[in-house]
Design an enzyme around this catalytic site. Structure first.
Site, mmCIF file in Angstrom:
data_model
loop_
_atom_site.group_PDB
_atom_site.id
_atom_site.type_symbol
_atom_site.label_atom_id
_atom_site.label_comp_id
_atom_site.label_asym_id
_atom_site.label_seq_id
_atom_site.Cartn_x
_atom_site.Cartn_y
_atom_site.Cartn_z
ATOM 1 N N TYR A 69 51.806 34.272 35.844
ATOM 2 C CA TYR A 69 51.998 35.368 34.892
ATOM 3 C C TYR A 69 53.239 36.158 35.325
ATOM 4 C CZ TYR A 69 47.630 33.378 33.568
ATOM 5 O OH TYR A 69 46.682 32.458 33.189
ATOM 6 N N LEU B 182 37.871 36.982 37.085
ATOM 7 C CA LEU B 182 37.605 35.802 36.242
ATOM 8 C C LEU B 182 37.817 36.164 34.779
ATOM 9 C CD1 LEU B 182 34.198 34.690 37.827
ATOM 10 C CD2 LEU B 182 36.361 33.436 38.003
#
Ligand code: PHB
Length: 356
Positions: free
Chosen positions: A179, A24
């Site tokens: 990403y 996270l």
């Protein structure tokens, strides 16, 4: 019958339960991307997870996609993370580090003016990135040359070495969520020709090179991988997500990883499908599912042998003692999205544990 509380062999480790903590991004590092004491307190509070997968962490300099995200490329960052791994181990836990390159999600204002890089010069649209100068649109990335890719692989290798020096139990390679490595995988972001574009084999080439390099440092049984074939976050799309993840699952058998960690859905619910069934059918290693599981749904998936473990994200943020609460059938605290990315302890280390 396998339950959430059955131990799980995970490559070189054994997890005491199957309730894992998902990575996270919480932006509590300092301006130099150095992990803080607050972060070590936060992770130690969650040490009863079967495995903690610590948040996405910059493998190399100048690839920050989040303000105040941590890195693992400087000695100060390694020392900062050592404080976290020491605290987690002292509390009896196990912790992997998720290493990443932010690719086109990086912003010049977070990276000393540097233009982001990506497989192709296609920007993320419809979203903004938080910078010291407020929210900004994403910029058009520069297309990486093939001859620059060995430098990226070397950056991941160095990050893996640094994670070892920082006392982690292993690393998770971030191959998800739009990403850099995921941008190479999915054909909506990868329009290259040559050895890193086009076929599945070519689009997966950089990922496989990174996994090979990182496994050379750690041994593959201490390396995990996260994928998100359906997630449209960061303007991601693939023409055949099920075909892509099925092919990857089959090929990943060759790497004998500690685990494969698959996000089953889409943050924005634009793309749907069942990715976990074909992955389970084709992948012989340990499989972690993630995204929006309740405890009972997780228990059922594990009991029926569809998954080996489930990673909980915001559930673990809001409930530092999540395994004990699940075992007790206790009520859960609700996560507060308003403090997900704000600095300081609020909404981070102040979620209460159960009262006896
Ligand atoms: C996010 O904070 O929104 C975030 C960060 C990293 C991810 C996915 C989402 O992989």
């Amino acid at each position: 019958m396998t339950t959430l509380f059955s131990p799980l062999k995970l490559g070189a480790l054994t997890a005491p339960n199957r309730i894992f903590m998902a990575p996270l991004t919480r932006c509590r590092a300092d301006a130099e991307h150095v992990p803080t004491a607050l972060m070590s307190e936060y992770y130690a509070q969650r040490a009863t997870a079967g495995l903690i997968i610590a948040e996405a962490t910059m493998a190399m300099e100048n690839n920050s996609a989040f303000w105040r995200e941590p890195g693992i490329h400087s000695p100060a960052q390694v020392a900062g993370w050592k404080r976290t791994t020491d605290s987690v181990h002292a509390a009896g836990g196990r912790i992997f580090l998720q290493i990443w390159h932010g690719g086109r999600a990086c912003h010049p204002l977070l990276n000393g003016g540097a233009q982001p890089v990506a497989p192709s010069a296609i920007a993320i649209t419809g979203d903004e990135v938080l910078t010291p100068q407020g929210k900004q649109p994403y910029v058009i990335p520069r297309e990486l040359r093939d001859d620059e890719l060995p430098g990226i692989v070397a950056g991941f290798r160095k990050a893996a070495e640094n994670a070892q020096a920082a006392g982690f139990d292993g690393v998770e390679v971030h191959g998800a969520n739009g990403y850099l490595l995921d941008e190479f995988l999915r054909d909506g972001a990868n329009k290259r020709s040559g050895p890193y574009g086009g076929s599945l084999e070519n689009r997966a080439r950089l990922l496989f090179e990174v996994i090979t390099a990182v496994s050379g440092v750690w041994g593959s049984n201490r390396v995990g991988l996260r994928l998100s074939p359906l997630n449209s976050y960061n303007s991601m799309i693939d023409s055949d997500p099920i075909g892509l993840v099925t092919w990857l699952a089959e090929r990943l058998n060759d790497f004998a990883l500690a685990y494969l960690h698959v996000m089953r859905a889409d943050f924005f619910r634009q793309q749907s499908g069942d990715v976990l069934t074909p992955v389970r059918a084709n992948y012989q290693g340990t499989l972690i599912g993630n995204m929006g599981y309740t405890a009972s749904e997780a228990a059922q998936a594990i009991g029926e042998g569809r998954l080996d473990a489930v990673a909980f994200g915001t559930g673990f943020l809001a409930n530092p003692d999540l395994p004990a609460r699940i075992q007790a059938g206790a009520a859960l605290n609700k996560p507060n999205p308003g403090t997900f990315y704000t600095p300081g302890p609020e909404g981070y280390t102040d979620y209460p544990a159960m009262t006896a």
